[in-house]
Design a protein around this motif. Sequence first.
Motif, PDB file in Angstrom:
ATOM      1  N   ARG A 112      -3.949   5.521  -3.439  1.00 16.25           N
ATOM      2  CA  ARG A 112      -3.892   4.308  -2.592  1.00 16.25           C
ATOM      3  C   ARG A 112      -4.369   3.091  -3.389  1.00 16.25           C
ATOM      4  O   ARG A 112      -5.369   3.155  -4.117  1.00 16.25           O
ATOM      5  CB  ARG A 112      -4.786   4.490  -1.343  1.00 16.25           C
ATOM      6  CG  ARG A 112      -4.046   5.060  -0.139  1.00 16.25           C
ATOM      7  CD  ARG A 112      -4.964   5.225   1.053  1.00 16.25           C
ATOM      8  NE  ARG A 112      -5.429   3.972   1.637  1.00 16.25           N
ATOM      9  CZ  ARG A 112      -4.748   3.239   2.504  1.00 16.25           C
ATOM     10  NH1 ARG A 112      -3.543   3.596   2.901  1.00 16.25           N
ATOM     11  NH2 ARG A 112      -5.260   2.122   2.983  1.00 16.25           N
ATOM     12  N   ALA A 164      -4.033   3.618   6.666  1.00 12.59           N
ATOM     13  CA  ALA A 164      -3.788   4.887   5.971  1.00 12.59           C
ATOM     14  C   ALA A 164      -2.976   5.800   6.885  1.00 12.59           C
ATOM     15  O   ALA A 164      -2.953   5.610   8.112  1.00 12.59           O
ATOM     16  CB  ALA A 164      -5.120   5.538   5.603  1.00 12.59           C
ATOM     17  N   SER A 165      -2.358   6.805   6.292  1.00 19.34           N
ATOM     18  CA  SER A 165      -1.472   7.684   7.069  1.00 19.34           C
ATOM     19  C   SER A 165      -2.233   8.640   7.975  1.00 19.34           C
ATOM     20  O   SER A 165      -1.642   9.281   8.843  1.00 19.34           O
ATOM     21  CB  SER A 165      -0.566   8.474   6.121  1.00 19.34           C
ATOM     22  OG  SER A 165      -1.364   9.286   5.279  1.00 19.34           O
ATOM     23  N   SER A 178      -6.504   8.112   3.914  1.00 19.35           N
ATOM     24  CA  SER A 178      -7.626   7.289   3.486  1.00 19.35           C
ATOM     25  C   SER A 178      -8.370   7.958   2.329  1.00 19.35           C
ATOM     26  O   SER A 178      -8.623   9.162   2.356  1.00 19.35           O
ATOM     27  CB  SER A 178      -8.572   7.124   4.694  1.00 19.35           C
ATOM     28  OG  SER A 178      -9.641   6.318   4.329  1.00 19.35           O
ATOM     29  N   GLU A 185      -5.815   0.583  -2.174  1.00 12.93           N
ATOM     30  CA  GLU A 185      -7.159   0.277  -1.665  1.00 12.93           C
ATOM     31  C   GLU A 185      -8.220   1.078  -2.412  1.00 12.93           C
ATOM     32  O   GLU A 185      -9.242   0.530  -2.846  1.00 12.93           O
ATOM     33  CB  GLU A 185      -7.236   0.605  -0.168  1.00 12.93           C
ATOM     34  CG  GLU A 185      -8.635   0.423   0.389  1.00 12.93           C
ATOM     35  CD  GLU A 185      -8.867   1.157   1.699  1.00 12.93           C
ATOM     36  OE1 GLU A 185      -7.933   1.780   2.233  1.00 12.93           O
ATOM     37  OE2 GLU A 185     -10.015   1.092   2.197  1.00 12.93           O
ATOM     38  N   THR A 186      -7.994   2.387  -2.560  1.00  8.98           N
ATOM     39  CA  THR A 186      -8.982   3.242  -3.225  1.00  8.98           C
ATOM     40  C   THR A 186      -9.246   2.741  -4.641  1.00  8.98           C
ATOM     41  O   THR A 186     -10.394   2.671  -5.098  1.00  8.98           O
ATOM     42  CB  THR A 186      -8.457   4.707  -3.290  1.00  8.98           C
ATOM     43  OG1 THR A 186      -8.021   5.095  -1.989  1.00  8.98           O
ATOM     44  CG2 THR A 186      -9.529   5.651  -3.779  1.00  8.98           C
ATOM     45  N   ASP A 227      -7.273   8.521  -0.607  1.00  8.83           N
ATOM     46  CA  ASP A 227      -6.401   9.132  -1.609  1.00  8.83           C
ATOM     47  C   ASP A 227      -6.468   8.295  -2.892  1.00  8.83           C
ATOM     48  O   ASP A 227      -6.373   7.072  -2.846  1.00  8.83           O
ATOM     49  CB  ASP A 227      -4.960   9.183  -1.080  1.00  8.83           C
ATOM     50  CG  ASP A 227      -4.054   9.999  -1.992  1.00  8.83           C
ATOM     51  OD1 ASP A 227      -3.608  11.072  -1.555  1.00  8.83           O
ATOM     52  OD2 ASP A 227      -3.790   9.558  -3.144  1.00  8.83           O
ATOM     53  N   ASP A 268       0.702   8.735  11.660  1.00 13.50           N
ATOM     54  CA  ASP A 268       1.448   8.663  10.394  1.00 13.50           C
ATOM     55  C   ASP A 268       2.802   7.959  10.549  1.00 13.50           C
ATOM     56  O   ASP A 268       3.747   8.251   9.824  1.00 13.50           O
ATOM     57  CB  ASP A 268       1.613  10.051   9.787  1.00 13.50           C
ATOM     58  CG  ASP A 268       2.461  10.962  10.662  1.00 13.50           C
ATOM     59  OD1 ASP A 268       2.824  10.523  11.785  1.00 13.50           O
ATOM     60  OD2 ASP A 268       2.754  12.086  10.236  1.00 13.50           O
ATOM     61  N   GLU A 284       0.842  -1.195   0.000  1.00 10.25           N
ATOM     62  CA  GLU A 284       0.000   0.000   0.000  1.00 10.25           C
ATOM     63  C   GLU A 284       0.872   1.237   0.000  1.00 10.25           C
ATOM     64  O   GLU A 284       1.955   1.260   0.594  1.00 10.25           O
ATOM     65  CB  GLU A 284      -0.931  -0.001   1.217  1.00 10.25           C
ATOM     66  CG  GLU A 284      -1.961   1.102   1.245  1.00 10.25           C
ATOM     67  CD  GLU A 284      -2.831   1.154  -0.024  1.00 10.25           C
ATOM     68  OE1 GLU A 284      -2.399   1.810  -0.995  1.00 10.25           O
ATOM     69  OE2 GLU A 284      -3.930   0.572  -0.026  1.00 10.25           O
TER      70      GLU A 284
END
Length: 250
Positions: free
Chosen positions: A84, A109-110, A79, A86-87, A81, A116, A74
């Motif tokens: 990412r 996510a950061s 979240s 995932e996105t 973004d 972070d 990742e």
Amino acid sequence: MSAEVVVHDGDDLLAAAAAARLLTRIVDAQAARGAASVVLTGGRTGTAVLEHVYRSPARDAVRWDALEVYWGDERFLPSGDPERNETQARKALLDHVPVDPGRVHPMPASDGVLGDDVDRAAAHYAELLAQRSESVTDFPVPTFDVVMLGVGEEGHTASLFPETPAVRESERSVVGVRDCPKPPPTRVSLTLPALRTGSEVWLLTTGEKKAEPVAAALSGADPVEVPVAGATGRTRTLWLLDSAAAARLH
Ligand SMILES: O=C1O[C@H](COP(=O)(O)O)[C@@H](O)[C@H](O)[C@H]1O
């Protein structure tokens, strides 16, 4: 066990054919065990495969609520973004099929509750994998029916780049990765020992820029120099290429 190589005539055909394979593998695992588990990859080819899965009428053969979804790496970004992995996977497929949200396991996510700190994020994901481990292998990770991976121009896979501590990691299942040569610089990645627990590992890539790392990996390159050379499956290692990526194979 030697790797298998399948070459398709073009990137879209490769993605469509890989999607058909993925659907079959998931359906077979669910028929055998009642559940299936996949590790997703980011990148153009991996995302195109998910788009084809979504477009396939055979997607309705999958019990989406009995599918465990993990990621091989990742980009450590906020979240949602668009960069990412995932996105991109959610947009391509996961938002459109009835997966059980409790069985979809994105990497942190950061901007999440862990903050972070990428090492903390990696340790958290390693703990999640360990909790879901079924002791099929010596490594504390769940059973992965299919691990899908991409290939970078310099031979990286997941977020394991050449000559880095991450690609040399032998103890941990997940690591934080900094100063990556490909943006974004901070990432989370499964390690080679974790990826190798996969029953089947599929390496998907297209385009002439990938021809050199593909040829090097399939010629037995040192994984420290060409990380994708170290990504092998327990029962099967399958390279799915287009003609351009296969151009330097003899
Ligand atoms: O950054 C990444 O890139 C690789 C390869 O991507 P591609 O677009 O060249 O196919 C991908 O495997 C990895 O998951 C991703 O984080």
